[in-house]
Design a protein around this motif. Structure first.
Motif, PDB file in Angstrom:
ATOM      1  N   ASP A  72       0.803  -1.224   0.000  1.00  0.00           N
ATOM      2  CA  ASP A  72       0.000   0.000   0.000  1.00  0.00           C
ATOM      3  C   ASP A  72       0.835   1.272   0.000  1.00  0.00           C
ATOM      4  OD1 ASP A  72       1.010  -0.244   2.528  1.00  0.00           O
ATOM      5  OD2 ASP A  72      -0.929  -0.258   3.557  1.00  0.00           O
ATOM      6  N   VAL A  73       2.161   1.130  -0.154  1.00  0.00           N
ATOM      7  CA  VAL A  73       3.021   2.299  -0.252  1.00  0.00           C
ATOM      8  C   VAL A  73       4.296   1.893  -0.992  1.00  0.00           C
ATOM      9  CG1 VAL A  73       4.258   1.907   1.916  1.00  0.00           C
ATOM     10  CG2 VAL A  73       4.051   4.241   1.037  1.00  0.00           C
ATOM     11  N   THR A  74       4.852   2.843  -1.722  1.00  0.00           N
ATOM     12  CA  THR A  74       6.126   2.610  -2.412  1.00  0.00           C
ATOM     13  C   THR A  74       7.146   3.624  -1.904  1.00  0.00           C
ATOM     14  OG1 THR A  74       5.045   1.756  -4.393  1.00  0.00           O
ATOM     15  CG2 THR A  74       7.312   2.543  -4.632  1.00  0.00           C
ATOM     16  N   HIS A  81      12.822   1.807  -6.279  1.00  0.00           N
ATOM     17  CA  HIS A  81      11.428   1.839  -5.874  1.00  0.00           C
ATOM     18  C   HIS A  81      11.143   0.571  -5.082  1.00  0.00           C
ATOM     19  CE1 HIS A  81      11.376   5.008  -8.804  1.00  0.00           C
ATOM     20  NE2 HIS A  81      10.087   5.258  -8.603  1.00  0.00           N
ATOM     21  N   ARG A  86       2.499  -0.476   4.870  1.00  0.00           N
ATOM     22  CA  ARG A  86       2.595   0.521   5.940  1.00  0.00           C
ATOM     23  C   ARG A  86       2.579  -0.127   7.331  1.00  0.00           C
ATOM     24  NH1 ARG A  86      -0.177   3.847   2.188  1.00  0.00           N
ATOM     25  NH2 ARG A  86       0.586   6.004   2.170  1.00  0.00           N
ATOM     26  N   ARG A 105       1.679  14.440   5.374  1.00  0.00           N
ATOM     27  CA  ARG A 105       1.093  14.109   4.067  1.00  0.00           C
ATOM     28  C   ARG A 105       1.527  12.728   3.594  1.00  0.00           C
ATOM     29  NH1 ARG A 105       5.041  18.015   2.694  1.00  0.00           N
ATOM     30  NH2 ARG A 105       6.702  17.206   1.331  1.00  0.00           N
ATOM     31  N   GLU A 106       2.698  12.270   4.067  1.00  0.00           N
ATOM     32  CA  GLU A 106       3.159  10.947   3.652  1.00  0.00           C
ATOM     33  C   GLU A 106       2.231   9.841   4.133  1.00  0.00           C
ATOM     34  OE1 GLU A 106       6.841  13.511   3.800  1.00  0.00           O
ATOM     35  OE2 GLU A 106       5.081  13.188   5.078  1.00  0.00           O
ATOM     36  N   THR A 108      -0.808   9.477   3.711  1.00  0.00           N
ATOM     37  CA  THR A 108      -1.814   9.110   2.703  1.00  0.00           C
ATOM     38  C   THR A 108      -1.228   8.969   1.300  1.00  0.00           C
ATOM     39  OG1 THR A 108      -2.380  11.448   2.419  1.00  0.00           O
ATOM     40  CG2 THR A 108      -3.664  10.178   4.028  1.00  0.00           C
ATOM     41  N   GLN A 109       0.036   9.262   1.129  1.00  0.00           N
ATOM     42  CA  GLN A 109       0.648   9.175  -0.205  1.00  0.00           C
ATOM     43  C   GLN A 109       0.922   7.719  -0.568  1.00  0.00           C
ATOM     44  OE1 GLN A 109       4.101  11.669   0.175  1.00  0.00           O
ATOM     45  NE2 GLN A 109       3.050  13.480  -0.619  1.00  0.00           N
ATOM     46  N   SER A 110       0.759   7.430  -1.807  1.00  0.00           N
ATOM     47  CA  SER A 110       1.066   6.074  -2.272  1.00  0.00           C
ATOM     48  C   SER A 110       2.555   5.908  -2.537  1.00  0.00           C
ATOM     49  CB  SER A 110       0.282   5.758  -3.550  1.00  0.00           C
ATOM     50  OG  SER A 110       0.607   6.700  -4.574  1.00  0.00           O
ATOM     51  N   GLU A 111       3.226   7.036  -2.779  1.00  0.00           N
ATOM     52  CA  GLU A 111       4.681   6.995  -2.970  1.00  0.00           C
ATOM     53  C   GLU A 111       5.333   7.995  -2.008  1.00  0.00           C
ATOM     54  OE1 GLU A 111       5.540   7.800  -7.046  1.00  0.00           O
ATOM     55  OE2 GLU A 111       5.140   5.724  -7.686  1.00  0.00           O
ATOM     56  N   VAL A 112       6.385   7.546  -1.329  1.00  0.00           N
ATOM     57  CA  VAL A 112       7.106   8.391  -0.373  1.00  0.00           C
ATOM     58  C   VAL A 112       8.571   8.447  -0.800  1.00  0.00           C
ATOM     59  CG1 VAL A 112       7.868   8.669   2.016  1.00  0.00           C
ATOM     60  CG2 VAL A 112       5.560   7.841   1.518  1.00  0.00           C
TER      61      VAL A 112
END
Length: 610
Positions: A72-74, A81, A86, A105-106, A108-112
């Motif tokens: 759910d996160v990259t 990558h 999470r 904000r991270e 909810t971000q899909s990419e961090v």
């Protein structure tokens, strides 16, 4: 499904009595269930725990990670990558927990994107969150450690630090030390710094030392813990560093030269290597430092006023301090302990050839001379020599007089045995050992009979301090001039002191502890007071007291500190060791002896000259 109740119901209200059904031959409850079901027969609840649940779950999560399932996160680090979960990241890392469970904000971000993070190290640490395992390699451990610090993976940080500690070597210890300082890894910093100071002679030729910035060189040279045989080696190390880039480092020379203990260098070394060096000729600060060092040698009577950090020797250059024999709880210690100033530890190094009490010890040609004493039955005139290097004892010609409670000192080569008791009477006689002729001869006797006398050498004279003469303890002091073969009276101390300890620092003579008690009162109070004698004014002054009263103290100068070892407080033979700082007029405790002892003879064998 819900688990059935295991409670037995032995007592029922009338409303709860089951109906009887003769056609089935058993009772049933109102809701149709059997009152005598299997669950009602057991007496205790149970809790099942799978021993491999956590491992199995993590293994499955790792498979999801590898196969990029349910992620759910990259995480993005450089070109790398890394899809992940999470929940797992937050469970394994405080850094990710703060990121994903807050209003950042991270969350909810899909990419961090992680700035300035090594992608390979990040992948290894993400994988660690799923497995609890990570491979440590020499070529990647520093990058891994810095990334683990960022992600607050404490266990990995500790593992990396332990790994680096095992890799320490003279060629890399400075780099590891600087890296640990940058990362805030204080345990690694301490270990690397200690390794660097311990192996400094091996560190000097390596590229890491030659490439150090001036500020880091200054930190090293300012340390009194550098393990070097002499201060001359520190000067040579500075010159090696300067000469590797003279043009850019010339501006730092005076600051760094001020960290070399020039007053402690041999005058010939100053003349041959420093005074004539072109680097120092045009620098006023360097010239002042050279002049300070020369004054220290040319005006020894002014040394008390010339004290500074440059006159305090490094711990490794002061030599080895030995505590020999003495009285202990077993009525006579034969062990010899050596004190390591850098490690602040005492270690057993040898044993005496037999029991001796109230003897004297001096250092002649780097060997321990053990003189006189008593063996518990009789007073001795025998003399033995212990060779530190070969660890062997040899017998030397005996004194003419049997003596215990004597004092000894080395004055311009010969060894003097002063006063004492011969088993019948107190003595004022003095004998001198000529190491060249290997024989004893009498010199002028003291004016007073003295046993348990304190003896020290100051300004080419031999001092006899306090003691007892048979009727009482003494406060009188006299000194011997070998050129006139005469004893002269000096100003008396403020207190009578039998069993006094004496030592010399910076042109002053110190009298420590002792007692003013009759032989019939062995438990009388001991003194904690200390008096200082100034030969220029022939006066005594009281200085800071020791922590407790004691007599039969072993006293010796080690570096610029007066060391007071052991003693007797009226009830116990002491392990206590204190060091006196003349500049601050204070006593500090150092590591205690392994064996409590009184009347131990304390001597220092200095490092050989370079």
């Amino acid at each position: 499904m819900a688990s059935p109740s295991r409670e037995r119901r032995d007592n029922h209200s009338p409303e709860e009595q089951p109906d009887s059904h003769s056609d089935h031959g058993m009772a049933t409850s109102r809701n149709g269930g059997s009152e005598y079901s299997l669950t009602s027969l057991a007496g205790h609840d149970e809790c099942f725990c799978s021993l491999h649940h956590a491992e199995t779950s993590l293994n499955r999560m790792e498979a999801y990670l590898v196969n990029n399932q349910l992620t759910d996160v990259t995480l993005i680090a450089g070109s790398r990558h890394i899809p992940a979960h999470r929940l797992v990241l937050s469970a394994g890392s405080e850094y990710f927990a703060a990121m994903f469970t807050s209003d950042l904000r991270e969350a909810t971000q899909s990419e961090v994107v992680l700035q300035d993070v090594d992608g390979d190290a990040l992948w290894m640490l993400v994988h660690y969150c799923y497995t609890g395992r990570i491979e440590l390699r020499e070529d990647t451990v520093e990058t891994l450690l810095s990334t683990a610090c960022l992600l607050q993976l404490t266990a990995v940080v500790d593992a990396c630090c332990s790994f680096l500690m095992k890799q320490l070597h003279p060629s890399n210890c400075i780099g590891i030390r600087l890296f640990a300082d940058t990362q805030g890894c204080m345990d690694l910093l301490k270990v690397a710094h200690n390794f660097t100071t311990e192996h400094f002679m091996e560190v000097i030729p390596n590229q890491e030392f030659l490439m150090l910035p001036a500020d880091e060189v200054a930190k090293l040279l300012a340390s009194d813990d550098l393990n070097v045989p002499s201060e001359e080696e520190i000067f040579h190390a500075l010159m090696v560093w300067v000469k590797s880039d003279v043009a850019s480092r010339k501006k730092d020379v005076s600051r760094l030269l001020s960290l070399v203990k020039l007053p402690l260098l041999m005058p010939s070394f100053i003349a041959d290597y420093i005074e004539t060096n072109p680097l120092f000729r045009e620098d006023r600060v360097c010239q002042d430092l050279i002049m300070e060092a020369l004054k220290y040698h040319l005006l020894p009577e002014r040394r008390p006023m010339l004290q500074s950090p440059r006159t305090r020797p490094r711990k490794s250059t002061v030599g080895d301090l030995y505590a020999v024999g003495g009285m202990d709880a077993n009525k006579g210690a034969t062990s010899i302990e050596k004190y390591d100033l850098r490690a602040n530890t005492w270690n057993h190094v040898a044993s005496m050839s037999g029991r001796r009490l109230q003897f004297g010890v001096a250092v002649v040609d780097g060997r321990l001379y053990v003189v006189g004493g008593r063996d518990g039955l009789k007073t001795l005139n025998t003399v033995e020599c212990y060779d530190i290097k070969s660890k062997t004892w040899t017998t030397l010609p005996p004194m003419s007089t049997h003596r215990h409670g004597l004092g000894v000192g080395i004055l311009e080569g010969p060894l003097y045995a002063v006063g004492g008791h011969d088993g019948w009477s107190y003595l004022n006689t003095v004998e001198r050992w000529d190491p060249q002729a290997r024989q004893w001869s009498y010199v002028a006797p003291m004016s007073t009979q003295r046993s348990t006398v304190g003896v020290a050498v100051l300004n080419t004279k031999l001092y006899a301090v306090g003691g007892r003469d048979g009727s009482s303890c003494l406060r009188t002091v006299e000194c011997y001039d070998p050129h006139t073969n005469k004893w002269l009276s000096c100003a008396p101390m403020a207190s009578r002191r039998g069993g006094v300890g004496v030592g010399v620092v910076n042109g002053y003579l110190y009298a420590l502890g002792g007692h003013d008690a009759s032989a019939s009162n062995p438990s009388a109070p001991r003194f904690d007071t200390v008096e200082r004698y100034d030969p220029k004014t022939d006066t005594w002054t009281q200085v800071a007291s020791m922590s407790i009263g004691r007599d039969a103290i072993g006293v010796c100068l080690l570096g610029d500190r007066l060391i007071a070892v052991g003693g007797y407080d009226g009830q116990h033979y002491l392990k206590l060791v204190e060091a006196y700082d003349t500049q601050n007029n204070e006593w500090q405790q150092v590591a205690p002896l392994n064996t409590g002892r009184a009347g131990a003879c304390i001597v220092v064998i200095k490092n050989p000259l370079p």
